[in-house]
Write a protein that holds these residues in place. Structure first.
Motif, mmCIF file in Angstrom:
data_model
loop_
_atom_site.group_PDB
_atom_site.id
_atom_site.type_symbol
_atom_site.label_atom_id
_atom_site.label_comp_id
_atom_site.label_asym_id
_atom_site.label_seq_id
_atom_site.Cartn_x
_atom_site.Cartn_y
_atom_site.Cartn_z
ATOM 1 N N CYS A 66 -48.742 24.253 17.307
ATOM 2 C CA CYS A 66 -48.887 25.647 17.695
ATOM 3 C C CYS A 66 -48.787 25.755 19.212
ATOM 4 O O CYS A 66 -49.201 24.853 19.941
ATOM 5 C CB CYS A 66 -50.229 26.177 17.215
ATOM 6 S SG CYS A 66 -50.468 27.946 17.513
ATOM 7 N N ILE A 67 -48.245 26.855 19.681
ATOM 8 C CA ILE A 67 -48.099 27.070 21.117
ATOM 9 C C ILE A 67 -49.424 27.540 21.714
ATOM 10 O O ILE A 67 -49.954 28.582 21.346
ATOM 11 C CB ILE A 67 -46.982 28.099 21.407
ATOM 12 C CG1 ILE A 67 -45.619 27.517 21.021
ATOM 13 C CG2 ILE A 67 -46.983 28.510 22.870
ATOM 14 C CD1 ILE A 67 -44.456 28.459 21.266
ATOM 15 N N ASP A 68 -49.986 26.710 22.588
ATOM 16 C CA ASP A 68 -51.117 27.068 23.452
ATOM 17 C C ASP A 68 -52.461 27.263 22.759
ATOM 18 O O ASP A 68 -53.404 27.744 23.390
ATOM 19 C CB ASP A 68 -50.804 28.337 24.262
ATOM 20 C CG ASP A 68 -49.709 28.105 25.286
ATOM 21 O OD1 ASP A 68 -49.627 26.984 25.805
ATOM 22 O OD2 ASP A 68 -48.938 29.040 25.551
ATOM 23 N N GLN A 69 -52.590 26.911 21.470
ATOM 24 C CA GLN A 69 -53.904 27.087 20.848
ATOM 25 C C GLN A 69 -54.028 26.225 19.593
ATOM 26 O O GLN A 69 -53.032 25.781 19.033
ATOM 27 C CB GLN A 69 -54.147 28.555 20.493
ATOM 28 C CG GLN A 69 -53.160 29.126 19.494
ATOM 29 C CD GLN A 69 -53.438 30.584 19.176
ATOM 30 O OE1 GLN A 69 -54.588 30.973 18.949
ATOM 31 N NE2 GLN A 69 -52.391 31.406 19.179
ATOM 32 N N ASN A 70 -55.262 26.011 19.186
ATOM 33 C CA ASN A 70 -55.524 25.332 17.927
ATOM 34 C C ASN A 70 -55.360 26.296 16.763
ATOM 35 O O ASN A 70 -55.446 27.516 16.927
ATOM 36 C CB ASN A 70 -56.943 24.762 17.903
ATOM 37 C CG ASN A 70 -57.120 23.586 18.840
ATOM 38 O OD1 ASN A 70 -56.140 23.037 19.356
ATOM 39 N ND2 ASN A 70 -58.361 23.192 19.078
ATOM 40 N N VAL A 71 -55.149 25.739 15.577
ATOM 41 C CA VAL A 71 -55.085 26.559 14.367
ATOM 42 C C VAL A 71 -56.131 26.052 13.383
ATOM 43 O O VAL A 71 -56.553 24.894 13.454
ATOM 44 C CB VAL A 71 -53.680 26.523 13.723
ATOM 45 C CG1 VAL A 71 -52.638 27.067 14.677
ATOM 46 C CG2 VAL A 71 -53.312 25.126 13.274
ATOM 47 N N PRO A 72 -56.564 26.913 12.450
ATOM 48 C CA PRO A 72 -57.596 26.499 11.500
ATOM 49 C C PRO A 72 -57.125 25.365 10.576
ATOM 50 O O PRO A 72 -55.931 25.113 10.415
ATOM 51 C CB PRO A 72 -57.867 27.783 10.705
ATOM 52 C CG PRO A 72 -57.445 28.892 11.604
ATOM 53 C CD PRO A 72 -56.256 28.356 12.352
ATOM 54 N N THR A 73 -58.081 24.727 9.950
ATOM 55 C CA THR A 73 -57.824 23.636 9.015
ATOM 56 C C THR A 73 -56.903 24.094 7.890
ATOM 57 O O THR A 73 -57.095 25.166 7.307
ATOM 58 C CB THR A 73 -59.156 23.142 8.420
ATOM 59 O OG1 THR A 73 -59.980 22.654 9.476
ATOM 60 C CG2 THR A 73 -58.932 22.050 7.396
ATOM 61 N N GLY A 74 -55.898 23.282 7.601
ATOM 62 C CA GLY A 74 -55.022 23.539 6.470
ATOM 63 C C GLY A 74 -53.899 24.517 6.721
ATOM 64 O O GLY A 74 -53.134 24.824 5.808
ATOM 65 N N TYR A 75 -53.735 24.997 7.946
ATOM 66 C CA TYR A 75 -52.702 25.994 8.223
ATOM 67 C C TYR A 75 -51.313 25.387 8.401
ATOM 68 O O TYR A 75 -50.312 26.092 8.280
ATOM 69 C CB TYR A 75 -53.055 26.800 9.483
ATOM 70 C CG TYR A 75 -53.905 28.020 9.237
ATOM 71 C CD1 TYR A 75 -54.982 27.972 8.340
ATOM 72 C CD2 TYR A 75 -53.656 29.219 9.883
ATOM 73 C CE1 TYR A 75 -55.763 29.092 8.115
ATOM 74 C CE2 TYR A 75 -54.434 30.345 9.662
ATOM 75 C CZ TYR A 75 -55.480 30.278 8.783
ATOM 76 O OH TYR A 75 -56.245 31.393 8.563
ATOM 77 N N MET A 76 -51.222 24.095 8.708
ATOM 78 C CA MET A 76 -49.933 23.453 8.966
ATOM 79 C C MET A 76 -49.714 22.293 8.002
ATOM 80 O O MET A 76 -50.620 21.480 7.788
ATOM 81 C CB MET A 76 -49.866 22.899 10.404
ATOM 82 C CG MET A 76 -50.045 23.933 11.492
ATOM 83 S SD MET A 76 -50.002 23.165 13.160
ATOM 84 C CE MET A 76 -51.540 22.221 13.132
#
Length: 259
Positions: A66-76
């Protein structure tokens, strides 16, 4: 006389060590595709395919971040696939999803040791709030295994490629051209675990797309899976193909300058 023999033996040993040392030099190469970018459910992602050889083996990678931030668990989710230069599927990893909140990760196939020319062409899944969108990466350049140097060539992009049809009305061919044709064939050209050339069912390669991040995480770490390898009729079993559990590593987020 004994002293002369001893000196000769020592010199011979040194020469052997030098020769073995020179022959053990490997030629490593890592090649990555251009990045693709897409925005899903408020998050902007970049993803790419990579292929690595150290001179003794080759392995394929798919990276998503992700660009410039974390994403929640299981999103990718990511799946890595290795192809030879004739677009036969050689190795495929299982789908792997980020099991913690993070910016990005990559997944690798296991290693392949047969000499030849290879490239990577992976897939990612991104959570859309009600399931997952699936995207293909660009193809990586080709690296050569079993040569004193690596060639960074581009895979053939055959714009007029068409799937063939067997007597049962099923399409067969390489799924490396699915991005051109808009869909995968029913039977995917692949090389089995014993080197046999054949086809695997596209439906056998893919696990069902999850509906939620919780379902996605439950698909992680299921282990290797053997599926049938068919003749082009899709009925005659001629071997087996192994879907391997992906090897996962964490990567930093991409920045908006796309470096």
């Amino acid at each position: 006389m004994k002293r002369k023999f001893h000196k000769t033996l020592v010199l011979f040993s040194i020469v052997c060590i030098l020769i073995l040392g020179i022959s053990s030099v490997v030629f490593a190469a890592y090649a990555t595709s251009d990045k693709k970018e897409t925005t899903v459910y408020g998050y902007t992602y970049m993803y790419s395919a990579g292929v690595y050889t150290n001179g003794t083996y080759v392995s394929a990678e798919t990276a998503v971040s992700c660009i410039d931030q974390n994403v929640p668990t299981g999103y990718m989710g990511a799946k890595a696939r290795l192809y030879d230069s004739d677009a036969n599927l050689i190795l495929e990893s299982s789908w792997e999803y980020n099991d913690e909140e993070l910016a990005g990760f990559n997944t690798w196939t296991k290693t392949y040791t047969t000499s030849g020319n290879y490239y990577s062409f992976g897939q990612v899944r991104l959570y859309n709030g009600d399931g997952y969108n699936t995207y293909s990466t660009y193809k990586s350049p080709i690296v050569t295994l079993g040569s004193s140097k690596s060639s960074l060539l581009k895979p053939r992009d055959i714009s007029n490629y068409r799937y063939q049809v067997n007597e049962y009305g099923e399409t067969y061919g390489s799924n490396a051209y699915a991005d051109i044709l808009g869909e995968e064939p029913d039977l995917v050209a692949a090389i089995g675990i014993d080197g046999t050339h054949g086809y695997v069912r596209s439906s056998d390669l893919d696990s069902p797309s999850p509906r939620t991040p919780e379902e996605a995480i439950a698909q992680n770490n299921l282990g290797d899976k053997l599926i049938p390898l068919y003749d082009k009729d899709g009925r005659t079993v001629i071997g087996q193909f192994k879907i391997v559990s992906g090897r996962v590593g964490q990567v930093e987020y991409f920045t908006d300058d796309k470096n």
